[in-house]
Design a protein around this motif. Structure first.
Motif, short mmCIF file in Angstrom:
data_model
loop_
_atom_site.label_atom_id
_atom_site.label_comp_id
_atom_site.label_asym_id
_atom_site.label_seq_id
_atom_site.Cartn_x
_atom_site.Cartn_y
_atom_site.Cartn_z
N LYS A 177 1.93 4.95 -2.73
CA LYS A 177 0.96 5.20 -3.19
C LYS A 177 1.62 5.47 -4.85
CE LYS A 177 -2.90 8.54 -4.52
NZ LYS A 177 -3.47 9.62 -3.98
N GLY A 188 -1.26 7.61 -9.32
CA GLY A 188 -2.25 7.22 -8.75
C GLY A 188 -3.27 6.56 -8.83
N GLN A 215 -3.00 2.25 -5.01
CA GLN A 215 -2.81 2.77 -3.09
C GLN A 215 -2.27 1.44 -2.78
OE1 GLN A 215 -4.79 4.27 -0.57
NE2 GLN A 215 -3.33 4.84 0.74
#
Length: 445
Positions: free
Chosen positions: A177, A181, A184
């Motif tokens: 990740k 954020g 992924q």
């Protein structure tokens, strides 16, 4: 009374120069040479024994893989040589402590320490040559730990991978990740420095991705791609150009987007990720469905093919080595790598940052364990000059166990975030050095 007083005054004047004698700190060549010779003999024996034990451990662990691959003995020897620096780095402080206590305990048993101190040489000065070696070995430990071992470890892994026909620097079912954020990564098989196949990247639409995937609104192909992606939402777009672009941005805002990439690789010359080929799909948003459980699972459109997408460092910051370092054991990373990770990822979660910082301070303190060994070994070994070297060796082993347990306990506490990482990383080593210094000062009195 006057006569006695006169004699006393004359005696005091006669020997007044003795009170002015300064403590001798400059090299005492015969004494230092003798202590150094005795210590180095014992230190070399201990290093040889421990290194041989670690080599045998490596042979026992990996020999079956080499035999199954019919590896030549030259390659096996080369692999063991590349593994040697890490083994030396680990046994260096242990050998230093045992060698120091063995040497000083032997001197104590033969009353040589008593003779040295009776000659006006302090306990600290008796072990001066050993202190010098401990300081030198701390520098060697730092060099091994930070510069040599990271290189030789990779070389050892490469030799092992090449000779046993295994994938080097590879990880199966790896998940990563991004620091911010927003992405992924899912790898079926991640191979550092190679082409990645069958990669999934989960992210959300952004203005940058709209430009990459849809192109320039003025281009002829733009409307065709927009209709393909927006599907049923396309007929609802207003005709006015400004209103139309505003509606497009609203429809794409934070909408889930998945890349199914057939081939991806990192262009190190241009510092760019290249998604060579694959497809992407978009998913529904809150206003697209009334059922909360199904939000983000319903396809907005069928998979759309793409080719030759390129993303620079500003668009995708993570590099293959960053992804590989993220799944490595933090304790095995070198100080420069940890510093680079902390510098390149300012938005790192606090729990992860605590782990990296604790390991960083621990790695800064650990090389000084060679100097710590001398600080603790000299006073403990000479505590009782008639007990012999056996008790000194037992004390050294007990001391090593205590230090390792305390250091590992603080390491765990720091990684959990319960205490400041700097305290947890540095405190055990500093505390043991201070304890040894206090003991030396006490024994000199």
């Amino acid at each position: 009374m006057e006569k006695n007083g006169k004699i006393t005054v004359e005696f005091g004047k006669k020997y007044e120069d003795l009170k002015l004698l300064k403590r001798r700190w400059f090299p005492l060549w015969k004494l230092d040479g003798y202590v150094l010779k005795e210590f180095l003999i014992k230190y070399a024996i201990l290093m040889l024994v421990f290194v041989l034990l670690f080599i045998l451990s490596d042979v026992y662990r990996d020999i079956q893989d080499f035999l199954d691959a019919n590896t030549s003995w030259q390659m096996i020897v080369l692999y063991l040589l590349y593994r040697l620096p890490s083994n030396i780095c680990f046994v260096m402080p242990i050998s230093m402590l045992l060698g120091c206590m063995w040497t000083m305990a032997t001197f104590g048993k033969n009353l040589e320490v008593t003779a040295m101190r009776a000659s006006g040489v302090s306990l600290f000065r008796c072990g001066g040559a050993i202190f010098a070696v401990g300081l030198l070995m701390s520098g060697v430990n730092i060099y091994f730990n930070e510069l040599l071992i990271p290189k030789t470890s990779v070389m050892a892994e490469n030799v092992f991978a090449d000779t046993t026909r295994s994938k080097k620097n590879s990880k199966k079912l790896l998940t990563y990740k991004s620091d911010d954020g927003t992405r992924q990564w899912l790898f079926q098989l991640f191979v550092a420095g190679d082409v990645q196949e069958n990669v999934t990247v989960k992210t959300t639409w952004s203005p940058m991705l709209q430009d990459k995937l849809l192109g320039d609104p003025a281009a002829p192909e733009y409307e065709k791609k927009l209709q393909q992606v927006l599907s049923s939402h396309y007929p609802t777009l207003p005709r006015d150009e400004k209103q139309r672009q505003a509606a497009v941005k609203r429809l794409f805002f934070e909408r889930k987007l998945d890349f199914d990439i057939k081939e991806a690789y990192y262009d190190y010359e241009k510092s760019e990720w290249v998604f060579a080929s694959g497809t992407f799909v978009s998913y529904d948003r809150i206003e697209d469905t009334l059922f909360k459980a199904s939000r983000g699972t319903m396809l907005l459109h069928q998979p759309v093919e793409f080719k030759g997408l390129r993303f620079n460092r500003h668009e995708i910051k993570e590099r293959p080595q960053d992804i590989l370092n993220a799944v490595k054991e933090k304790d095995n990373l070198s100080t420069p790598v940890i510093l680079q990770i902390l510098r390149d990822h300012p938005n790192m979660p606090e729990k992860v940052r605590c782990i990296y910082e604790t390991v960083l301070y621990y790695r800064l303190a650990f090389p000084w364990s060679c100097f710590l060994a001398v600080f603790l070994g000299v006073p403990l070994a000479t505590r009782n000059e008639r007990t012999g070297s056996m008790l000194a060796m037992i004390s050294a082993i007990a001391l090593i166990v205590i230090y390792i347990v305390v250091a590992q306990l603080f390491l765990m506490i720091g990684k959990s975030g319960a205490l400041d990482p700097m305290i947890c990383g540095l405190a055990p080593t500093i505390a043991f050095i201070v304890a040894g210094a206090i003991k030396i000062v006490h024994d000199r009195v």
